[in-house]
Enzyme design. Structure first.
Site, PDB file in Angstrom:
ATOM      1  N   PRO A   1       0.926  -1.101   0.029  1.00  0.00           N
ATOM      2  CG  PRO A   1      -0.199  -1.034   2.161  1.00  0.00           C
ATOM      3  CD  PRO A   1       0.692  -1.981   1.353  1.00  0.00           C
TER       4      PRO A   1
ATOM      5  CG  ASP B   1       1.246   1.149 -11.562  1.00  0.00           C
ATOM      6  OD1 ASP B   1       1.721   1.340 -12.777  1.00  0.00           O
ATOM      7  OD2 ASP B   1       0.607   0.314 -11.600  1.00  0.00           O
TER       8      ASP B   1
ATOM      9  CE  LYS C   1      -6.712   6.162 -14.622  1.00  0.00           C
ATOM     10  NZ  LYS C   1      -7.323   5.095 -15.075  1.00  0.00           N
TER      11      LYS C   1
ATOM     12  N   GLY D   1       1.305  -1.113  -7.259  1.00  0.00           N
ATOM     13  CA  GLY D   1       0.438  -0.756  -6.135  1.00  0.00           C
ATOM     14  C   GLY D   1      -0.232  -1.850  -5.417  1.00  0.00           C
ATOM     15  N   GLY D   2      -0.093  -2.321  -4.227  1.00  0.00           N
ATOM     16  CA  GLY D   2      -0.738  -3.457  -3.648  1.00  0.00           C
ATOM     17  C   GLY D   2      -0.514  -4.666  -4.205  1.00  0.00           C
ATOM     18  CG  ASP D   3      -1.931  -9.141  -5.086  1.00  0.00           C
ATOM     19  OD1 ASP D   3      -1.356  -9.702  -4.693  1.00  0.00           O
ATOM     20  OD2 ASP D   3      -2.729  -9.471  -6.289  1.00  0.00           O
TER      21      ASP D   3
ATOM     22  CB  ALA E   1      -5.493  -0.638  -1.002  1.00  0.00           C
TER      23      ALA E   1
ATOM     24  CG  MET F   1      -9.939   2.428  -8.462  1.00  0.00           C
ATOM     25  SD  MET F   1      -9.857   1.558  -9.804  1.00  0.00           S
ATOM     26  CE  MET F   1     -10.359  -0.278  -9.209  1.00  0.00           C
TER      27      MET F   1
ATOM     28  CB  ALA G   1      -4.384   2.385   4.006  1.00  0.00           C
TER      29      ALA G   1
HETATM   30  N1  SAH Z   1      -3.495  -3.292  -7.090  1.00  0.00           N
HETATM   31  C1  SAH Z   1      -3.989  -2.263  -5.903  1.00  0.00           C
HETATM   32  C2  SAH Z   1      -4.956  -1.426  -6.332  1.00  0.00           C
HETATM   33  C3  SAH Z   1      -4.966  -0.576  -7.743  1.00  0.00           C
HETATM   34  S1  SAH Z   1      -6.323   0.231  -7.862  1.00  0.00           S
HETATM   35  C4  SAH Z   1      -4.157  -3.063  -4.716  1.00  0.00           C
HETATM   36  O1  SAH Z   1      -4.020  -4.165  -4.545  1.00  0.00           O
HETATM   37  O2  SAH Z   1      -4.213  -2.402  -3.774  1.00  0.00           O
HETATM   38  C5  SAH Z   1      -6.132   2.090  -7.170  1.00  0.00           C
HETATM   39  C6  SAH Z   1      -6.804   2.140  -5.902  1.00  0.00           C
HETATM   40  O3  SAH Z   1      -6.346   1.247  -4.860  1.00  0.00           O
HETATM   41  C7  SAH Z   1      -7.224   3.477  -5.478  1.00  0.00           C
HETATM   42  O4  SAH Z   1      -8.008   4.085  -6.087  1.00  0.00           O
HETATM   43  C8  SAH Z   1      -7.575   2.909  -3.862  1.00  0.00           C
HETATM   44  O5  SAH Z   1      -8.922   2.835  -3.925  1.00  0.00           O
HETATM   45  C9  SAH Z   1      -6.650   2.130  -3.613  1.00  0.00           C
HETATM   46  N2  SAH Z   1      -5.210   2.120  -2.837  1.00  0.00           N
HETATM   47  C10 SAH Z   1      -4.258   1.840  -2.972  1.00  0.00           C
HETATM   48  N3  SAH Z   1      -3.265   2.330  -2.113  1.00  0.00           N
HETATM   49  C11 SAH Z   1      -4.063   2.626  -1.365  1.00  0.00           C
HETATM   50  C12 SAH Z   1      -3.568   3.296   0.143  1.00  0.00           C
HETATM   51  N4  SAH Z   1      -2.374   3.382   0.482  1.00  0.00           N
HETATM   52  N5  SAH Z   1      -4.742   3.752   0.716  1.00  0.00           N
HETATM   53  C13 SAH Z   1      -6.033   3.568   0.253  1.00  0.00           C
HETATM   54  N6  SAH Z   1      -6.543   3.129  -0.736  1.00  0.00           N
HETATM   55  C14 SAH Z   1      -5.340   2.715  -1.497  1.00  0.00           C
END
Ligand code: SAH
Length: 441
Positions: free
Chosen positions: A226, A249, A268, A299-301, A330, A374, A403
């Site tokens: 995150p 990203d 983006k 970001g995230g997974d 996230a 999102m 987060a």
């Molecule tokens: N692959 C990512 C998601 C990508 S889509 C994952 O697994 O987390 C992008 C969305 O992820 C953002 O619009 C938001 O909703 C969420 N997001 C990603 N990082 C975040 C964070 N640190 N805090 C809150 N929302 C987050």
């Protein structure tokens, strides 16, 4: 002395291809077994509709899986994606000519074919390209081996046909080319591929010297978590340290700072994308082919709302092997920040991860806990849809912004009051019974 059994289709081109492979391995003895493929047996199936993806490999694949042959030689572009379970490409030979040629009566080029002329092709993309230049042509399905295809022109049945340049060259028929067509072709056109059972390590060794992928770099699709670098996995850290190039990203921008690789922003921001997805996919592929170790950091997974699936598919279809490193998504980071168990024995036994964007596609499935990604611009719509789907107005709803990052903030509200909120992405919205107040004590 090692003697392999090689299976191939029976056409003159297929037999040339086998000979070409083994000319490169003079010490390897082989016995050839031929088998017609499904497509060879059903020559009336048009490739312009939607043929089975393994139309040219099915029978040969079965022979390999039944251990009745050691390896098969194919035109790489005929391989189905994904390959049947248990099979692998053990060598991809360097590309020959990747272009397509027009073979025509009187050697006329495309622009000089008579109005309404009948042109045969076996590719729907080629049909489109032909029609974009010559909308008057009648495009028909072309099947059969190369000899049979040329016969369609020689007999007057078709005015012209489209054939791969490399196929004509292999058969000593380059003289039949009326024009090289400028159309983009399949990425694996012109490559030969050797397939075998995936567990045949010894065969991999034998064919490895032929494998053009030896010079390719590695590709890893990596979840960055995150945003907080402490939430990066050790495996991700190792790949990022080994990377020559990191495509990252927006949500991973905090992470890349720590690494020495060349960094390419592929994210983006404010709705504007650095590259369209298709161009980015191609850049990843070209970087791997050029020998770079490529890290694609998301970001995230990578497999949750990250378009990671598309990038994986693009690369794998081109026979690039991709490592996947999962990341903390996230939803998990937001749940941890707000102390919301996404499941709870007796209260919540299902979770749905949902997209809050675009508004008209928002779903409200019957899961106990709902997590929207999102959702920055659609909180009112989500609130309205969930209420219409029957959730009580007082259902707890929690927004977690940024987060795990220094700017993290948490807004605890209810479904009813959610619509009043005006906040900005990145945020996660969690709705459900377990989202009731568990604030830090
Ligand atoms: N692959 C990512 C998601 C990508 S889509 C994952 O697994 O987390 C992008 C969305 O992820 C953002 O619009 C938001 O909703 C969420 N997001 C990603 N990082 C975040 C964070 N640190 N805090 C809150 N929302 C987050």
């Amino acid at each position: 002395m090692l003697k392999l059994t090689i299976v191939s289709r029976n056409s003159p081109l297929a037999l040339r291809q086998v000979a070409e492979v083994f000319a490169l391995l003079p010490d390897v003895k082989y016995r050839l077994r031929t088998a017609p493929s499904y497509g060879d047996k059903h020559k009336n199936i048009s490739l312009l509709d939607t043929p089975p993806p393994d139309i040219f490999t099915r029978e040969l694949d079965r022979i390999l899986l039944r251990r009745q042959a050691d390896a098969a030689v194919h035109s790489a572009k005929d391989l189905p994606y994904p390959l049947p379970e248990g099979l692998a490409v053990i060598a991809l030979l360097p590309a020959g000519d990747q272009r397509d040629a027009l073979v025509s009566r009187n050697n006329l080029p495309l622009r000089k074919l008579p109005r309404g002329a009948v042109v045969g092709t076996s590719s729907p993309l080629r049909r489109q390209e032909l029609l974009s230049r010559r909308p008057d042509l009648r495009i028909v399905s072309l099947r059969g081996n190369i000899g049979e295809r040329l016969q369609k022109v020689d007999s007057g049945q078709m005015a012209a046909i489209v054939v791969a340049v490399c196929a004509l060259r292999r058969l000593g028929l380059a003289g039949r080319i009326a024009e090289i067509l400028p159309f983009p072709t399949h990425p694996l056109q012109g490559h030969l591929a050797v397939t075998a059972r995936a567990d045949r390590q010894n065969l991999r060794k034998i064919f490895q010297p032929l494998d053009t992928r030896r010079t390719w770099g590695r590709a890893a699709l990596i979840g960055a978590g995150p945003g907080n670098p402490l939430l990066l996995t050790k495996q991700a850290d190792i790949y990022l340290r080994q990377a020559d190039i990191i495509f990252y990203d927006d949500l991973a921008r905090n992470i890349v700072r720590d690494y020495a690789a060349r960094k390419i922003y592929a994210g983006k921001r404010k709705g504007r994308q650095a590259y369209p997805q298709e161009i980015l996919n191609e850049k990843l592929y070209q970087a791997v082919k050029a020998g770079y170790n490529v890290a694609r950091l998301k970001g995230g997974d990578p497999f949750i709302f990250g378009r990671g699936g598309e990038e994986l598919e693009y690369l794998q279809k081109r026979l690039v092997d991709v490592e996947i490193v999962p990341g903390i998504t996230a939803a998990s980071a937001a749940a941890a920040a707000a102390r919301i168990p996404l499941t709870y024995r007796g209260r919540a036994s299902s979770v749905a991860l949902l997209s809050g964007h675009p508004a008209h596609k928002i779903k409200t499935p019957a899961a106990d806990t709902l997590v929207y990604y999102m959702a920055g611009t659609t909180l009112p719509e989500i609130s309205a849809k969930l209420r219409r789907s029957g959730l009580p107005p007082r259902t707890p709803a929690v927004c977690v912004l940024n987060a795990s990052l220094p700017a993290q903030s948490i807004i605890r509200t209810t479904l009813k009051d959610l619509k009043r909120l005006k906040i900005k992405d990145p945020l996660i919205l969690i709705v459900g019974r377990t989202a009731e107040n568990n604030a830090k004590i």
